[in-house]
Structure formats: C-alpha cells, structure tokens
Design a protein around this motif. Structure first.
Motif, PDB file in Angstrom:
ATOM      1  N   ARG A 446       0.823  -1.215   0.000  1.00 49.72           N
ATOM      2  CA  ARG A 446       0.000   0.000   0.000  1.00 49.72           C
ATOM      3  C   ARG A 446       0.857   1.266   0.000  1.00 49.72           C
ATOM      4  NH1 ARG A 446      -4.933  -1.738   4.194  1.00 49.72           N
ATOM      5  NH2 ARG A 446      -6.095  -2.995   2.663  1.00 49.72           N
ATOM      6  N   LYS A 447       2.030   1.172   0.586  1.00 46.16           N
ATOM      7  CA  LYS A 447       2.912   2.335   0.614  1.00 46.16           C
ATOM      8  C   LYS A 447       3.352   2.748  -0.783  1.00 46.16           C
ATOM      9  CE  LYS A 447       4.711   1.189   5.212  1.00 46.16           C
ATOM     10  NZ  LYS A 447       5.898   0.696   5.969  1.00 46.16           N
ATOM     11  N   VAL A 448       3.360   1.802  -1.709  1.00 45.42           N
ATOM     12  CA  VAL A 448       3.758   2.122  -3.087  1.00 45.42           C
ATOM     13  C   VAL A 448       2.554   2.088  -4.034  1.00 45.42           C
ATOM     14  CG1 VAL A 448       6.140   1.373  -2.760  1.00 45.42           C
ATOM     15  CG2 VAL A 448       4.398  -0.301  -3.486  1.00 45.42           C
ATOM     16  N   GLY A 449       1.351   2.107  -3.457  1.00 40.29           N
ATOM     17  CA  GLY A 449       0.142   2.244  -4.270  1.00 40.29           C
ATOM     18  C   GLY A 449      -0.504   0.958  -4.730  1.00 40.29           C
ATOM     19  N   ARG A 450      -0.035  -0.195  -4.277  1.00 39.41           N
ATOM     20  CA  ARG A 450      -0.641  -1.460  -4.683  1.00 39.41           C
ATOM     21  C   ARG A 450      -1.897  -1.724  -3.850  1.00 39.41           C
ATOM     22  NH1 ARG A 450       3.670  -6.145  -4.582  1.00 39.41           N
ATOM     23  NH2 ARG A 450       1.941  -7.274  -5.570  1.00 39.41           N
ATOM     24  N   LEU A 451      -2.937  -2.243  -4.504  1.00 36.28           N
ATOM     25  CA  LEU A 451      -4.212  -2.533  -3.847  1.00 36.28           C
ATOM     26  C   LEU A 451      -4.330  -4.041  -3.650  1.00 36.28           C
ATOM     27  CD1 LEU A 451      -6.508  -0.083  -5.846  1.00 36.28           C
ATOM     28  CD2 LEU A 451      -5.503   0.267  -3.571  1.00 36.28           C
ATOM     29  N   ILE A 452      -3.787  -4.514  -2.531  1.00 38.25           N
ATOM     30  CA  ILE A 452      -3.792  -5.939  -2.204  1.00 38.25           C
ATOM     31  C   ILE A 452      -4.834  -6.181  -1.121  1.00 38.25           C
ATOM     32  CG2 ILE A 452      -2.425  -7.854  -1.268  1.00 38.25           C
ATOM     33  CD1 ILE A 452       0.072  -6.400  -2.320  1.00 38.25           C
ATOM     34  N   GLY A 453      -5.622  -7.230  -1.310  1.00 38.97           N
ATOM     35  CA  GLY A 453      -6.679  -7.534  -0.344  1.00 38.97           C
ATOM     36  C   GLY A 453      -6.600  -8.946   0.174  1.00 38.97           C
TER      37      GLY A 453
END
Length: 776
Positions: A446-453
């Motif tokens: 998330r710190k680099v903009g990835r949307l992982i769930g």
C-alpha cells in the motif's frame, strides 16, 4: 474351507479414482440425447418472446403444413394434464396454477405456448417458427423491489399485488440485544440471479406402450422417484405403470431437482401419438426456461459490543421468485433464514422474508440453495463490523465462534448444530497463508500504491436434509444390497448421483463392510423400475443419508452372512470379518464367495432362514449435519482497469470423516469455481421490458479454466454424531465459502479508498467506476 486371514487394508479414506469416469471421458456414456428408438418423433416448443402478454389467438395451420410435421398441440389439447407441482408449503403461500402450455396469457419470456412434433428435430424447429400468435403485449416487471412497490404491474392479476408470501422467524431477545449494543452496522447486500449452466441441457424421451398402459420417461433429473410420483398425478396414470430413468445427467447443481412442464408435455405427446418422442433443450431455452438461482436482496443489521461480541442480527430478505413456483421455489429463502447466524453464537435473530413474483423464469435450488446467500451476507456483515470497530477480521471471527464445548448447539433459528471445531479450519488457513506476514506485505504494498486484499470467509451449512419445508417428501433414503451366488455384489441406491462420485464411494463402503474387492461391486441408481423408492440427490445428502442407508443394509447382509457361515462351519461361535466367517474355536473359515453360493444352493438351511443374500434398508436421520470451513482469498486490484487478479486461494473444509479425499477435493474445486463465478463475473439480467439480455454464452460470463486460481486445499475432520459414518457433506461447501472470501478480499484491497461494500458480480467496470468515484 479357507484358512487364510482377513486382509486389514481398507478402501474408505483412499484416493481411489472415480469408477464413473472411464465411460464419461471415452464418450461411451449414455445421455438422454443418445437414446434413439424406432419411429421416434422429435419435439420443438413454441415459446413466448414477451415477459408479459395476453394471447389473442394461436394459428397452428402453417406449422401443420410443413412436410414431416406429425402434430401440433396447444393449451386446449393438454387441459386435462395437471399443473406443474410446487412441493413447498408456507402459511399464506400464493401458488399460481401453472399449466404445461400457456392458456390465455404468458408471464415470462420463454413461457411455452405450443409444441410441434415432427420426424426430425430441425423440421420441428422450423415448423415451430411458423406458428402464428397474436399478442397483446403488457407491461412486465423484472426487479423484485419494483415488483413489490404499490402500483407495480401484476404478474398474476387474480391477486392485488406481487407478494407471493411473507415469512417471519425470530429467536431470543432481539430488541434487547440491539438496545444493549455499542454499535450497529447496516448494509443492503444482493445475491444476484444466476443461470446454473449445466454441461448438458435438459432432455426428455417419452415412450408409451398402449398395450401395457405403461409410460417410460428418460429424463435428466436428480429426483427420479419424486418425478415419477408427481408425473403420474399430473397425467392421471397409475404410478406403478410409470417408469422414470435418469441416464447421465451432465450436471444438475439443483436445476434438475424439479418436475418440469416439458416432462409432462412429452409424456402427453407420446401417449397421444403412440410413438416415442424426444425433446432436447437448446442452450438458449436453457437460459430462458430452466430455473435460475439466487435472486436475493438482503437488508442486514448487526448489533455488537465495542469488544466485537455480536449480540443480535436483524435481516429482511426480498426473494425474486420469478413468475411461478417450481418444486421448491418458496422454500429456498427459508434455508437462508435457518443459517442466518452462521458460525456465530448469537442467540438473538429476527428474520423476515418477502417472496416477490416477477416476470422472470422461477428461481429454485442452485448449488447451496439458500446457504450461499446466508453465508455471503453474514460474512460481509462481520467484515463490515470489524472495519467499524477497527478489529482484525480473523480476530472478530475467533471471538464469536460457537465454542467446542457448546455442541450440540441450539441456534436462534431453531437448528441444533451437531458438532464442530470452528476455529480449527480458520487457524489452519491462516497458517497456510502465513497471515501475519501477508498483512505486512499488504501494508508494504500500500505504501507504493498497490491494492492488495485479504478476504476471510468462515462458513457453515445445513446438509443431509431431513423433514423440512425444503424436502416435502421427507428426509429418509433407501438402499438395497444384492449378493449373487457367485459372490458379486450389486448396490442399489435411492439417491441419484450425477457427478458426486457415489458409484465409487458407495463401493468403498460396501467393500470394507463385506471385506471384498471393490471390483466385485457395482452401484446402480436412477431407474425407478430397479430401485427401492428414494428421495434423490440434493442438499449434500447423498452420502450422509443414502450412504448411511447403505451402511445399515450392509449390516443386515452381514447378519445373514454370519448365519450361513454358522451353517457351513457347524458352529454357533463364529465371527464375520474381512470377507471371512471364522469359527472362533477351531479357527476354520469360509470365504464370502463360499457363503454366497451356499446361501442360494439352500441345502440344510438353518431354521427360520430364507435363502439368498438380499437386504433393503430405509433410514431417516435424527438431525441435519453441519459442515463448516474457512476460505481465504488474496487478490490484487489494478488501479487503471479495475481488473481483479487472484494471487492465492486457500480452502480448509471440514466435512466430517472423508471417504475419498480425491472426490472431496474435486467437489470443493467445482464449488469454488461456481462461487467465484458469482462473485466476479456471472449475472442473469432482464431489462425493463422483460427480456433476458444475458440469454446466451456470448453475454453471460461463465468462468473459463484459465480464470480460476490454483486452489490450496486442506481439511480438518470433526465427525458427525448424526450417522455411523461420521460424514457431514461437501458438495456445496466450495460454493458457500468462496463468494464472501472474494468480496471480502476485494473490499479489503479497496478499503484505503474508503470503499465499504461491493455487490456481486465485481466486474472490472464496476470496480473501476467505484475507484474513479472515490478518488476523483
């Protein structure tokens, strides 16, 4: 006489390949469309193109003029055939009188108006296109919420509104629970209409033998005996003169758990013409006229304390019933009510169901039948509650599970959960994915903009159906075991498997109980002329109920084996085990085959003993069984396109004792595929004019193999005390557990954008629009 010892090796628990598969994968199996008879006619059904319309007139003369056409029948011809039966019963239920051909009006697209019979199916279809119908098109309503609104077009004008029934169930002190709550979360959740999409569409071959006044019906059904009983009533025939045969069904998933108009219609045609007649449903007809699944609009409220303790649940279910009732249509949402609490120990639940008529094909049982809808909603609500309280979704589940020492556990909806260790599958799934490390990777991404769930789903389901609104004929099942003089064994089961693998697992049970080789056993099913009366296959009941009936029939056979063994050994102190009957004093033994031959040779039979080795047993469970499990899906959402990629999928299921791990894994894999299909791609869509706009595979997105993730499967084992096999059921587990895991995962991925909920299907377009709206 043999002196060898019994072999200790067992069949149950082994990964034995399905014995059904060779004929299926080599093309030597028999489906309904493979059946050919001398002089056979072929039928095509003329169907309504409108969602709602009055029929001013029907002109069949142009069709009769087509060369090769034998007959055309309309509603007047079949007026003495009984209506399509509804087996469910609820207080105040409105049941439309649905005739097998429409009389003066139609109320859903695909409604049958006439049938054309010809020497060739293509001639029949061409002639069907020549039937002229003068329509008065009416306003249709296809949205269940709009159908319930004041002034909505009436699907059935004999009633003042489109409410088919209301159903209320309540347990505990719901108002007090909500008054004591620190937090209440609310959400509208939909479970969209789905097309079951079996590999093989429906098909019927009807043969009438006038001299015997006997009807034989070959049809792709899950319930041959129930169909025989109800069909005989519709046609006014003696039931013992009707034979129903279910050859290879080619997939059912509940859609073939019905008595359809076409089964009675083809029977009528065969009786009228004195010729066998075949009807095979086209894929487009399958979309239009075979039942659909789901169709829920749920309004949920959950009350809880600040520490995450769930106090109470309120829910309202609006069920899209479609235009009329198939066999179990009104009963399906009541199953959602029964499982509304999920695995959680709250004893305060209030549920209301409103059944809505719409100008659509009926909904009915589809893999899971009410339980996927219930699980999806409660698992979404638990995630919403966790987000509201800033709690970890795994932690809040572990906190609220029914404790192991509480079983058998009475629920607020009137069930008694049989046995469970609900934390075990979740803890195992968390360990498999390395949950803590996964959360760290998520934060780093998330710190680099990835949307992982990361999506968690813990599910429970009700299986092994006993007497209930969803099983109008009762919850028992039958089995017969026949031992031939040669020692070969035939198992005849009243269930009707069509992919569940009982030709293998039942042979495993019989092989172990009798101590014989699996290749000496065959399992037969699906033919009412051969079998004891059975209820059929649905609700993950086949092994838990039908397998238990078989188990008890085998015990009866073993009693007879012992008695004949005593005769051959000249001793009353004998033991039967592992295929041998042994004199406990002398150690002498006789083999299973020697006993079988002697039982039919019938020389010097013991007193009060009949020759032969045949046993029939009917068994009804004292309770349902309740499988459970935990699924975790890891996903990543593309910010630019809204596309969802599945990085990992872990399924840990507890179905009690496992008879064949290979078959159990296959059932879970197929179930997960169907659940993910609903979560990500599938939806049956009608427009405001009553047209099914997703009426073919070009428009209805069934997942392909390359769209499925690798499923990391595992199990925990908590035997059921309900039956001696300790089995619970697994056929619907994957479907029930997968859709909330998927939605929870994607919502978790998008939570940094403030997105709290997404309704299925989570198409890239829908996800992209949500992201665009939140980030604009």
């Amino acid at each position: 006489m043999a002196t060898t010892t019994a072999k200790p090796e067992t069949l149950v628990g082994k990964r034995i390949r399905r014995r059904e598969d060779p004929r299926l994968i080599t093309g030597t199996a028999t489906y309904v469309d493979d059946i050919k008879m001398p002089g056979m006619y072929y039928a095509a059904v003329v169907r309504s193109p409108h969602g709602a319309a009055n029929i001013r007139s029907v002109n069949v003369k142009p069709a009769l003029a087509v060369k090769g056409v034998a007959a055309v029948f309309t509603a007047k011809d079949v007026e003495h055939v009984g209506p399509v039966p509804c087996g469910a019963s609820l207080p105040g239920l409105r049941v439309p009188h649905h005739t097998i051909l429409a009389t003066d009006r139609v109320y859903y697209p695909g409604h049958a108006v006439a049938v054309v019979v010809a020497t060739d199916r293509y001639i029949a279809q061409d002639a069907a296109d020549q039937v002229e119908i003068d329509w008065e098109v009416l306003q249709a309503v296809t949205d269940p919420e709009k159908a319930l609104a004041p002034g909505a077009p009436a699907v059935h004008p004999q009633w003042p509104d489109n409410t088919a029934f209301t159903f209320h169930q309540e347990g505990g002190e719901v108002d007090q629970a909500f008054a004591d709550a620190d937090v209440v979360v609310k959400q509208r959740i939909t479970s969209q209409r789905l097309v079951p999409m079996a590999m093989e569409t429906r098909g019927v071959v009807a043969e009438w033998r006038a001299g015997d006044r006997a009807l034989t019906l070959y049809t792709s059904t899950q319930v041959p005996h129930l169909l025989r009983t109800l069909l005989a009533g519709m046609l006014g025939l003696d039931e013992n003169r009707v034979r129903v045969v279910a050859p290879e069904v080619g997939g059912g998933f509940g859609s073939k758990l019905n008595v359809y108009a076409e089964e009675a219609l083809m029977s009528f045609v065969a009786m009228k013409l004195g010729k066998p007649v075949k009807w095979i449903e086209s894929r487009r007809e399958n979309f239009l006229t075979t039942i659909h699944g789901r169709g829920h609009v749920d309004h949920y409220e959950v009350a809880a304390k600040k520490d995450g303790t769930i106090l109470g649940i309120k829910l309202q279910i609006i069920q899209d019933l479609g235009a009329y009732h198939q066999l179990l249509t009104p009963a399906i949402p009541t199953l959602s009510v029964l499982m509304a609490p999920g695995l959680y120990k709250t004893r305060n639940v209030r549920a209301d169901v409103i059944g809505a008529f719409t100008n659509c094909v009926p909904t009915d049982a589809y893999r899971g039948a009410g339980r996927p809808e219930a699980t999806h909603s409660i698992e979404r609500m638990v995630d919403i509650l966790a987000a509201e309280l800033n709690m970890d979704p795994a932690e809040i589940r572990l906190k609220n599970f029914v404790a192991n020492e509480d079983f058998p556990f009475p629920t607020a909806t009137g069930l008694i959960y049989d046995s469970g260790d609900y934390a075990a599958p979740l803890k195992k799934a968390l360990e498999i994915v390395d949950y803590n490390q996964l959360r760290k990777e998520q934060q780093d991404g998330r710190k680099v903009g990835r949307l992982i769930g990361i999506g968690i789903s813990t599910y429970g389901e009700i299986c092994a159906m006993g007497p209930s609104p969803a099983t109008p004929a009762g919850g028992w099942e039958s089995a017969m075991v026949k031992v031939e003089p040669s020692g070969k064994v035939t198992v005849l089961t009243g269930i009707s498997p069509h992919g569940q693998g009982e030709e293998t697992t039942f042979a495993q049970i019989a092989g172990d109980e009798l101590g014989i080789d699996i290749d000496d056993i065959i399992v037969q099913h699906g033919d009412t002329a051969m079998l004891p009366y059975g209820i059929g296959t649905f609700g993950s009941r086949s092994t838990a109920v039908g397998g238990t009936a078989l188990y008890f029939a085998l015990q009866d056979i073993k009693v007879k084996l012992k008695k004949f063994g005593e005769m051959l050994l000249g001793s009353e102190d004998v033991t039967y085990s592992g295929g041998l009957c042994t004199d406990n004093k002398s150690g002498k033994s006789v083999t299973f085959k020697e006993i079988a031959f002697a039982a039919y040779r019938a020389m010097k039979l013991p007193k009060d003993t009949d020759p032969g080795l045949v046993a029939t047993h009917f068994w009804e469970p004292p309770n349902f069984t309740f499988p459970f499990g935990a699924h975790i899906m890891v996903s990543e959402v593309d910010r630019e396109t809204g596309n969802i990629s599945i990085r990992r999928y872990v399924a840990v299921d507890d179905c009690g004792n496992i008879l064949n791990p290979l078959i159990v894994d296959g059932q879970v894999h197929g179930g997960v595929a169907q659940g993910l299909g609903q979560a990500l791609w599938e939806q049956a869509v009608y427009d405001d004019n009553g047209q099914l706009v997703t009426g073919e595979l070009m428009d209805y997105a069934v997942p392909r193999a390359h769209m499925m993730p690798w499923i990391e499967g595992s199990h925990t084992i908590t035997p059921s005390p309900v039956n001696p096999l300790g089995v619970k059921g697994v056929g619907e587990a994957g479907t029930i557990g997968s859709s909330p895991a998927a939605v929870n995962s994607v919502v978790d991925a998008l939570s940094p954008l403030g997105i709290r909920h997404i309704d299925m299907p989570m198409t890239p377009e829908k996800v992209w629009k949500l992201m665009a709206g939140r980030t604009a």
